[in-house]
Design a protein around this motif. Structure first.
Motif, mmCIF file in Angstrom:
data_model
loop_
_atom_site.group_PDB
_atom_site.id
_atom_site.type_symbol
_atom_site.label_atom_id
_atom_site.label_comp_id
_atom_site.label_asym_id
_atom_site.label_seq_id
_atom_site.Cartn_x
_atom_site.Cartn_y
_atom_site.Cartn_z
ATOM 1 N N ILE A 84 -19.883 11.122 -20.673
ATOM 2 C CA ILE A 84 -19.420 12.512 -20.765
ATOM 3 C C ILE A 84 -18.604 12.678 -22.042
ATOM 4 O O ILE A 84 -17.646 11.941 -22.278
ATOM 5 N N PRO A 85 -18.964 13.600 -22.910
ATOM 6 C CA PRO A 85 -18.240 13.734 -24.187
ATOM 7 C C PRO A 85 -16.801 14.179 -23.986
ATOM 8 O O PRO A 85 -16.487 14.962 -23.085
ATOM 9 N N VAL A 86 -15.935 13.648 -24.825
ATOM 10 C CA VAL A 86 -14.516 14.000 -24.775
ATOM 11 C C VAL A 86 -14.306 15.321 -25.495
ATOM 12 O O VAL A 86 -14.800 15.520 -26.614
ATOM 13 N N LYS A 87 -13.590 16.201 -24.876
ATOM 14 C CA LYS A 87 -13.308 17.508 -25.469
ATOM 15 C C LYS A 87 -11.880 17.554 -25.995
ATOM 16 O O LYS A 87 -11.018 16.783 -25.595
ATOM 17 N N HIS A 88 -11.646 18.471 -26.927
ATOM 18 C CA HIS A 88 -10.313 18.717 -27.493
ATOM 19 C C HIS A 88 -9.721 17.437 -28.103
ATOM 20 O O HIS A 88 -8.556 17.109 -27.883
ATOM 21 N N GLU A 89 -10.541 16.705 -28.871
ATOM 22 C CA GLU A 89 -10.070 15.437 -29.436
ATOM 23 C C GLU A 89 -8.892 15.646 -30.375
ATOM 24 O O GLU A 89 -7.941 14.861 -30.362
ATOM 25 N N ASN A 90 -8.943 16.681 -31.197
ATOM 26 C CA ASN A 90 -7.848 16.911 -32.152
ATOM 27 C C ASN A 90 -6.537 17.185 -31.436
ATOM 28 O O ASN A 90 -5.480 16.667 -31.818
ATOM 29 N N GLU A 91 -6.611 18.002 -30.391
ATOM 30 C CA GLU A 91 -5.381 18.313 -29.645
ATOM 31 C C GLU A 91 -4.831 17.069 -28.948
ATOM 32 O O GLU A 91 -3.611 16.856 -28.919
ATOM 33 N N ILE A 92 -5.727 16.240 -28.415
ATOM 34 C CA ILE A 92 -5.279 15.025 -27.737
ATOM 35 C C ILE A 92 -4.648 14.052 -28.725
ATOM 36 O O ILE A 92 -3.614 13.434 -28.445
ATOM 37 N N GLN A 93 -5.257 13.911 -29.902
ATOM 38 C CA GLN A 93 -4.691 13.029 -30.915
ATOM 39 C C GLN A 93 -3.311 13.510 -31.358
ATOM 40 O O GLN A 93 -2.393 12.708 -31.578
ATOM 41 N N HIS A 94 -3.150 14.809 -31.491
ATOM 42 C CA HIS A 94 -1.834 15.361 -31.840
ATOM 43 C C HIS A 94 -0.818 15.073 -30.739
ATOM 44 O O HIS A 94 0.349 14.760 -31.018
ATOM 45 N N LEU A 95 -1.264 15.136 -29.475
ATOM 46 C CA LEU A 95 -0.371 14.847 -28.348
ATOM 47 C C LEU A 95 0.054 13.384 -28.357
ATOM 48 O O LEU A 95 1.238 13.068 -28.168
ATOM 49 N N ILE A 96 -0.901 12.474 -28.590
ATOM 50 C CA ILE A 96 -0.581 11.045 -28.622
ATOM 51 C C ILE A 96 0.364 10.749 -29.785
ATOM 52 O O ILE A 96 1.281 9.913 -29.660
ATOM 53 N N LYS A 97 0.165 11.406 -30.894
ATOM 54 C CA LYS A 97 1.054 11.203 -32.043
ATOM 55 C C LYS A 97 2.480 11.617 -31.710
ATOM 56 O O LYS A 97 3.449 10.955 -32.130
ATOM 57 N N SER A 98 2.622 12.686 -30.941
ATOM 58 C CA SER A 98 3.974 13.103 -30.547
ATOM 59 C C SER A 98 4.628 12.074 -29.637
ATOM 60 O O SER A 98 5.850 11.890 -29.672
#
Length: 374
Positions: free
Chosen positions: A81-95
């Motif tokens: 199943i493809p992962v959605k909202h990858e950019n938002e998730i990466q920004h969250l992990i960075k925080s």
């Protein structure tokens, strides 16, 4: 106005005929209403009969009658199943990575870190350990596994702490194999005592235990949680754990939370799929063959009363009464009903006319079931 007798007779005749027509109309309307009521009632009971028969047919259907997808195929589709909202998730992990120094400081102060929130936190905790806990010895416990050996985890923690102490003292009085043998022979209480060793305040020897899903199935029992609480309270141990079950806080009492674990709660939803954690849970729509049948039978057996679990499958009533499991045939039948409702036991007519009960499981499933129960 003067009306003659003849006129009154005419009016009376007219009124009589009018009333007769009304009576006929009312009678016809009444007959039509009665017919409508009859048809309405008939249709109502027909609908009830059809509905009850359809419900009866649907109630005879079972999950086992569904054509399930192969387990491997279904699991592959889930993982693809493809992962959605990858950019938002990466920004969250960075925080979250910006919080690593704060988490490290809390560990140094003696607090335990408890991570909660939607999504797998496995990658996050391991990234925190590999980047910020380089001065700790780190041991990982995967609580989502079906089984865990807490004593082996304590032995590993003791070995890591021992290696740190020896490295700090620049001493090699014990070989690694000797150390392993020594710690393996210790009890859990002795291992906890070693991990609680009192050292000078300037000594920075600590071991950190990371527990993925401290609320996992293999760690939910009271004994495991008590040992983990004692481990968290050891002076040379720091604990980082994650939870996902909504009722996870009910595992601990006030003393465990504030005195032993000393949790510092952090809401860190990652929205990451539970690939590793979910790999050990059966997929509902997958075909597991005998394994799923055994699992279902085991769950049902464990949910029954002790008397119902202990019934032999031959000479039921005589043996059950001899063992004081049942006192009469009615009680035995009530136990058998539980098995029959879950299709663990079925009845068939023997050649002599008596009803005989049998277990509709293959021999492989029965062997595995007996092993699980033992």
């Amino acid at each position: 106005m003067i009306i003659t007798v003849d006129a009154c007779h005419v009016i009376d005749s007219y009124w009589t005929r009018f009333v007769e027509k009304i009576d006929v109309g009312v009678h016809e309307m009444t007959m039509e209403d009665e017919e409508d009521d009859f048809m309405l009632s008939r249709n109502y009971f027909l609908a009830k009969e059809i509905g009850s028969s359809s419900r009866k047919k649907s109630s005879q259907k079972h999950v086992v009658d569904i054509n399930h997808v192969d387990k491997q195929v279904l699991r592959k589709e889930v993982f693809d199943i493809p992962v959605k909202h990858e950019n938002e998730i990466q920004h969250l992990i960075k925080s979250y990575r910006n919080l690593y120094p704060k988490w490290h400081f809390e560990l140094r102060c003696g607090f335990g870190l408890l991570m909660y929130g939607f999504g797998s936190k496995k990658a996050l905790l391991e990234d925190f350990a590999s980047t910020s806990l380089t001065d700790f010895g780190v041991v990982v416990i995967n609580g989502y596994l079906p089984s865990n050996n807490l004593k082996q985890a304590l032995i590993t923690l003791a070995e890591v702490l021992s290696d740190q102490l020896k490295h700090e003292r620049k001493s090699s009085t014990r070989s690694k194999s000797n150390t392993e043998h020594t710690f393996s022979s210790l009890s859990i209480e002795d291992l906890l005592s070693f991990l609680n060793v009192q050292l000078p305040q300037d000594n920075n020897c600590f071991v950190c235990v990371i527990i993925h899903n401290i609320d996992g199935p293999s760690l939910r029992d009271p004994d495991s949680q008590q040992y983990l609480a004692q481990l968290a309270s050891c002076s040379r141990v720091r604990m980082v754990a994650s939870i996902d079950h909504v009722n996870a806080p009910l595992l601990w009492d006030k003393k465990m939370v504030h005195t032993q674990f000393k949790w510092s709660w952090h809401h860190v939803p990652t929205f990451a799929p539970y690939k590793a954690e979910g790999n050990f849970f059966p997929l509902i729509l997958a075909n597991y063959g005998n394994a799923q049948t055994t699992k279902t039978a085991l769950v049902v057996l464990q949910s029954l009363t002790p008397n119902a679990q202990s019934m032999p499958n031959s000479t039921l009533y005589t043996k059950c009464r001899a063992r004081f499991l049942v006192s009469n045939q009615v009680t035995l039948n009530s136990h058998l009903t539980e098995f029959k409702d879950h299709e663990l036991v079925k009845a068939r007519r023997h050649s002599d006319g008596q009803d005989c009960f049998y277990i509709p499981l293959p021999s492989e499933a029965l062997s595995k079931l007996l092993q699980e129960l033992a």
